[in-house]
Design a protein around this motif. Structure first.
Motif, PDB file in Angstrom:
ATOM      1  N   ILE A 188       0.868  -1.178   0.000  1.00  0.00           N
ATOM      2  CA  ILE A 188       0.000   0.000   0.000  1.00  0.00           C
ATOM      3  C   ILE A 188       0.903   1.227   0.000  1.00  0.00           C
ATOM      4  O   ILE A 188       1.890   1.282   0.749  1.00  0.00           O
ATOM      5  N   THR A 189       0.561   2.212  -0.818  1.00  0.00           N
ATOM      6  CA  THR A 189       1.316   3.453  -0.796  1.00  0.00           C
ATOM      7  C   THR A 189       0.421   4.583  -1.282  1.00  0.00           C
ATOM      8  O   THR A 189      -0.735   4.377  -1.646  1.00  0.00           O
ATOM      9  N   THR A 190       0.967   5.791  -1.279  1.00  0.00           N
ATOM     10  CA  THR A 190       0.238   6.957  -1.774  1.00  0.00           C
ATOM     11  C   THR A 190       1.050   7.632  -2.868  1.00  0.00           C
ATOM     12  O   THR A 190       2.264   7.417  -3.004  1.00  0.00           O
ATOM     13  N   THR A 191       0.371   8.473  -3.649  1.00  0.00           N
ATOM     14  CA  THR A 191       1.039   9.285  -4.654  1.00  0.00           C
ATOM     15  C   THR A 191       0.236  10.564  -4.828  1.00  0.00           C
ATOM     16  O   THR A 191      -0.773  10.782  -4.150  1.00  0.00           O
ATOM     17  N   ASN A 192       0.700  11.433  -5.724  1.00  0.00           N
ATOM     18  CA  ASN A 192       0.026  12.715  -5.974  1.00  0.00           C
ATOM     19  C   ASN A 192      -0.119  13.539  -4.692  1.00  0.00           C
ATOM     20  O   ASN A 192      -1.165  14.130  -4.431  1.00  0.00           O
ATOM     21  N   THR A 248      -6.473  14.448   1.397  1.00  0.00           N
ATOM     22  CA  THR A 248      -5.031  14.215   1.395  1.00  0.00           C
ATOM     23  C   THR A 248      -4.635  13.293   2.535  1.00  0.00           C
ATOM     24  O   THR A 248      -4.977  13.539   3.696  1.00  0.00           O
ATOM     25  N   VAL A 249      -3.935  12.220   2.197  1.00  0.00           N
ATOM     26  CA  VAL A 249      -3.337  11.334   3.194  1.00  0.00           C
ATOM     27  C   VAL A 249      -1.940  11.866   3.487  1.00  0.00           C
ATOM     28  O   VAL A 249      -1.090  11.916   2.602  1.00  0.00           O
ATOM     29  N   ALA A 250      -1.718  12.278   4.702  1.00  0.00           N
ATOM     30  CA  ALA A 250      -0.426  12.840   5.085  1.00  0.00           C
ATOM     31  C   ALA A 250       0.509  11.740   5.569  1.00  0.00           C
ATOM     32  O   ALA A 250       0.072  10.666   5.995  1.00  0.00           O
ATOM     33  N   SER A 251       1.810  12.025   5.491  1.00  0.00           N
ATOM     34  CA  SER A 251       2.787  11.095   6.050  1.00  0.00           C
ATOM     35  C   SER A 251       2.482  10.879   7.527  1.00  0.00           C
ATOM     36  O   SER A 251       2.318  11.827   8.286  1.00  0.00           O
ATOM     37  N   GLY A 252       2.375   9.632   7.933  1.00  0.00           N
ATOM     38  CA  GLY A 252       2.027   9.287   9.306  1.00  0.00           C
ATOM     39  C   GLY A 252       0.596   8.855   9.481  1.00  0.00           C
ATOM     40  O   GLY A 252       0.248   8.255  10.504  1.00  0.00           O
ATOM     41  N   ASP A 253      -0.282   9.156   8.506  1.00  0.00           N
ATOM     42  CA  ASP A 253      -1.681   8.730   8.597  1.00  0.00           C
ATOM     43  C   ASP A 253      -1.809   7.224   8.351  1.00  0.00           C
ATOM     44  O   ASP A 253      -1.071   6.650   7.543  1.00  0.00           O
ATOM     45  N   VAL A 254      -2.760   6.612   9.024  1.00  0.00           N
ATOM     46  CA  VAL A 254      -3.040   5.195   8.799  1.00  0.00           C
ATOM     47  C   VAL A 254      -3.879   5.042   7.529  1.00  0.00           C
ATOM     48  O   VAL A 254      -4.855   5.770   7.324  1.00  0.00           O
ATOM     49  N   VAL A 255      -3.489   4.114   6.670  1.00  0.00           N
ATOM     50  CA  VAL A 255      -4.248   3.775   5.464  1.00  0.00           C
ATOM     51  C   VAL A 255      -4.570   2.290   5.533  1.00  0.00           C
ATOM     52  O   VAL A 255      -3.671   1.453   5.639  1.00  0.00           O
ATOM     53  N   SER A 256      -5.861   1.966   5.486  1.00  0.00           N
ATOM     54  CA  SER A 256      -6.283   0.565   5.573  1.00  0.00           C
ATOM     55  C   SER A 256      -6.942   0.131   4.275  1.00  0.00           C
ATOM     56  O   SER A 256      -7.624   0.914   3.612  1.00  0.00           O
ATOM     57  N   VAL A 257      -6.723  -1.127   3.912  1.00  0.00           N
ATOM     58  CA  VAL A 257      -7.292  -1.710   2.694  1.00  0.00           C
ATOM     59  C   VAL A 257      -7.891  -3.065   3.040  1.00  0.00           C
ATOM     60  O   VAL A 257      -7.234  -3.913   3.665  1.00  0.00           O
ATOM     61  N   VAL A 258      -9.142  -3.265   2.634  1.00  0.00           N
ATOM     62  CA  VAL A 258      -9.816  -4.556   2.783  1.00  0.00           C
ATOM     63  C   VAL A 258     -10.380  -4.931   1.411  1.00  0.00           C
ATOM     64  O   VAL A 258     -11.099  -4.132   0.797  1.00  0.00           O
ATOM     65  N   THR A 259     -10.050  -6.108   0.926  1.00  0.00           N
ATOM     66  CA  THR A 259     -10.557  -6.589  -0.361  1.00  0.00           C
ATOM     67  C   THR A 259     -11.355  -7.860  -0.128  1.00  0.00           C
ATOM     68  O   THR A 259     -10.791  -8.891   0.262  1.00  0.00           O
ATOM     69  N   ILE A 271      -1.103   0.386   6.675  1.00  0.00           N
ATOM     70  CA  ILE A 271       0.229   0.968   6.847  1.00  0.00           C
ATOM     71  C   ILE A 271       0.081   2.329   7.524  1.00  0.00           C
ATOM     72  O   ILE A 271      -1.012   2.868   7.607  1.00  0.00           O
ATOM     73  N   ARG A 272       1.180   2.861   8.005  1.00  0.00           N
ATOM     74  CA  ARG A 272       1.291   4.285   8.240  1.00  0.00           C
ATOM     75  C   ARG A 272       1.966   4.860   7.007  1.00  0.00           C
ATOM     76  O   ARG A 272       3.063   4.428   6.624  1.00  0.00           O
TER      77      ARG A 272
END
Length: 660
Positions: A188-192, A248-259, A271-272
């Motif tokens: 999991i990651t972020t961009t833009n 905007t997801v900032a550095s340090g924010d929790v991002v969760s994914v469920v499929t 992830i953070r």
């Protein structure tokens, strides 16, 4: 820093059908052609944004994923195989709103208290856990490692309870039939700038699964991502997607994914978020004085010219470069000058990261929490490192924690304590190692360690180490060995890389052939930098890269695929001349690389939902139009042909740009 070695894992060159998808940002590469090499056979229309999106009622459920530790059973490390227990990722919506990480109290598993505080009796149920909160969905994320096979293996029911510090219950649920998962969130990651989240999943089972729902931070984004028409992930295949998060997801924010799938398996991960950078970093010699503003003007210019973008700013550097050696000298430099740094960041020590006087952190890309902590005591070591991870997160949430490892069999226990995991396993210059002294060390040894670290740390990122220029070993490694080891960091899925050590001044002074080595490795750094965003957002093995019949068997080919395209890395493995047993007496102490025996062809299977617009060879950072490519539309395969290496030539890199 002590290094570690082992036999490399066998490289799998197995072609598997793969589905891959993306809602893509505009590519950063210019095409030389207006027509596609291979159009998409099932192109996705960009979905109409439905921002803002409500939190789905499905997020109220509890989702858990369990996996065993990855390790190589043939490795002769003097450490017991990690067959007990494994890694858990747990997501559940809390009963109360407005809860922060600081409010989380006791954690119980099967009514056993999981106490991981420093100095407490060692927990009987977990090795460590991290409990964090995703505020917008009110979901609690619990990541933990346990050695309790009796609890987590065998399809048993497991009770989870998490309390508020006031004693009230935040989460309480029973997970039925818990067993090692075959459908996994691998990255999991972020961009833009945090606006877009990218997710990768893999189906390691023997049967296809059909995507039913994708939740990101509790939002149902299924209609907002590009999926193949049948929504299937074939057995052994992977799939990726990207989605506008409406915020905007900032550095340090929790991002969760469920499929969720129609067949039942659920892939779970969180992830953070870390900074959207791909560092080419180095642990400098303390006398290199390479930090801008710390007497490091000439040294930094030399390093930056060859491609370095990050340095570990330790206290030794401050002491030897005119500072007083304490935290103040490094922090002052960062506070006063770091905002002027372009495309450059630092990794700092934990005590600097938690120091309240550090108030400018934009170019602080990570905090060094530990180095080779898996080589020490498990019980107290884990408690101490977990405490450091928590302290960094609470003092400066935007600064991710980083830890390095040295072993393979303990990697799974420690991976996940920090936000970014690394490993050092070196194959040149008589670097010390953990395996049997009389076992022959291949040059490819680090790649197995890097693969293993990625598997144990997913869906979080890795920044693996490569050996570099250090005169503390019996010999200083030469270019061939270092180019190969640098290539392994990205071929193994690294989202950044670290060098040990920099050797900047010795290169400037022409010692140990370091100037020649810097020049050769610099060309590779430039090429890595040219495709760094694909390497950072993509995932290795997301598409198959297989040598065709008749190719040279001593060539390694791997592909990293993500939203913008595919990076194909081809590495010469005709190494000879080094012997780890006699290099100590200066016999057989350098690797050499012979030319390949015959030309090779790499076949890449292209997902149905993307088209390939152009193929490039990446040379010293430049994208060069490349014509030795053939396309088979019926099998959706693209072949890069006639790949060969001359004596001393180590790495070739190609980029397949997707159609915007």
């Amino acid at each position: 820093m002590i290094s570690a070695n082992r036999f490399a894992l066998l490289l799998l060159h197995v072609s598997i059908f793969i589905c891959a998808v993306s809602v893509r940002a505009a590519p950063i590469y210019n095409s030389f052609s207006n027509s596609d090499l291979l159009p998409a056979s099932q192109p996705c229309n960009s979905p109409v944004s439905n921002c803002p999106r409500p939190i789905s009622t499905l997020s109220a459920a509890t989702y858990v994923s369990y996996r065993k530790d990855a390790f190589d059973p043939h490795l002769k490390e003097p450490i017991a195989p990690p067959t007990q227990g494994g890694r858990i990722q747990f997501l559940s919506q809390m009963r109360f709103q407005g809860v922060s990480e600081m409010d989380i109290g006791n954690v119980y598993i099967n009514n056993e208290l999981a106490n991981v505080t420093v100095g407490a009796p060692v927990s009987a149920v977990v090795d460590w856990y991290r409990a964090e909160v995703q505020p917008s969905s009110n979901v609690l994320f619990l990541s933990l490692h346990s050695n309790r096979t009796d609890i987590f293996d065998g399809g048993k029911s497991v009770d989870f309870k998490i309390e508020h510090i006031n004693g009230s219950i935040l989460v309480e649920d029973t997970v039925e039939n818990l067993a090692p998962a075959e459908f996994l969130v691998t990255y999991i990651t972020t961009t833009n700038g945090g606006r877009t989240v990218i997710g990768h999943v893999k189906n390691s089972g023997n049967s296809p699964v059909t995507i039913k729902t994708v939740l990101v931070n509790g939002q149902d984004v299924t209609s907002q991502i590009c999926l193949p028409s049948d929504k299937q992930v074939a057995a052994g295949a992977s799939l990726w997607w990207s989605v506008d998060m409406c915020d905007t997801v900032a550095s340090g924010d929790v991002v969760s994914v469920v499929t969720l799938t129609q067949e039942g398996p659920v892939a779970v991960g969180a992830i953070r978020a870390v900074r959207e950078v791909f560092p080419i970093g180095a642990w400098p010699k303390s006398y290199d004085c390479a930090l801008p503003g710390m007497g490091g003007g000439d040294a930094w210019k030399a390093a930056n010219k060859e491609g370095l973008t990050m340095l570990y700013a330790n206290h030794g550097m401050g002491k030897n470069c005119g500072g007083d050696g304490d935290a103040e000298s490094t922090i002052d430099i960062i506070n006063q000058q770091s905002l002027s740094w372009k495309n450059f960041g630092v990794m700092i020590e934990t005590k600097d990261a938690v120091d309240p006087s550090l108030n400018v952190t934009t170019n602080v890309w990570a905090a060094m929490m530990a180095d080779e902590d898996d080589a020490g005591h498990l019980d107290s070591g884990i408690q101490n490192k977990l405490s450091e991870s928590v302290s960094i997160r609470r003092a400066n949430p935007a600064i991710p924690s980083f830890q390095g490892g040295a072993t393979e069999r303990r990697d799974g226990v420690f991976a996940g304590i920090a936000d970014i995991q690394s490993v050092d396993a070196y194959s040149a210059a008589c670097a010390p190692h953990y395996i049997n002294f009389f076992d022959k060390i291949p040059l490819t040894l680090p790649l197995g360690y890097i693969d293993n670290t990625r598997l144990n740390n997913m869906p979080m990122p890795t920044w693996p180490y490569s050996q570099f220029l250090d005169d503390m070993w019996p010999e200083v490694p030469r270019s061939v060995a270092l180019e190969a080891q640098i290539a392994y960091t990205v071929a193994g899925g690294g989202k950044g890389l670290m060098l040990f050590q920099s050797g900047i001044k010795q290169a400037m002074e022409g010692k140990h052939k370091s100037a020649e080595t810097w020049k050769n490795t610099g060309r590779l750094f430039h090429s890595i930098a040219a495709v760094k965003e694909v390497l950072r957002t993509g995932e290795v093995f997301s598409v198959p890269a297989a040598l065709t019949d008749g190719s040279d068997s001593k060539v390694i080919a791997r592909a990293i695929a993500g939203p913008e395209g595919i990076v194909v890395i081809v590495i010469n493995d005709h190494e000879w001349g080094y012997n780890g047993q006699v290099c100590y007496i200066h016999l057989a102490d350098f690797w050499h690389m012979s030319k390949t025996k015959k030309a090779s062809t790499v076949r890449i299977t292209i997902p149905t939902t993307v088209g390939v617009q152009e193929a490039f060879e990446v040379v010293d950072g430049d994208m060069k139009a490349f014509s030795d490519v053939s396309v088979d539309s019926s099998s959706r395969s693209l072949k890069i042909r006639d790949i060969s290496f001359e004596d001393g030539e180590v790495v070739k890199m190609y980029f397949l740009q997707f159609t915007p």
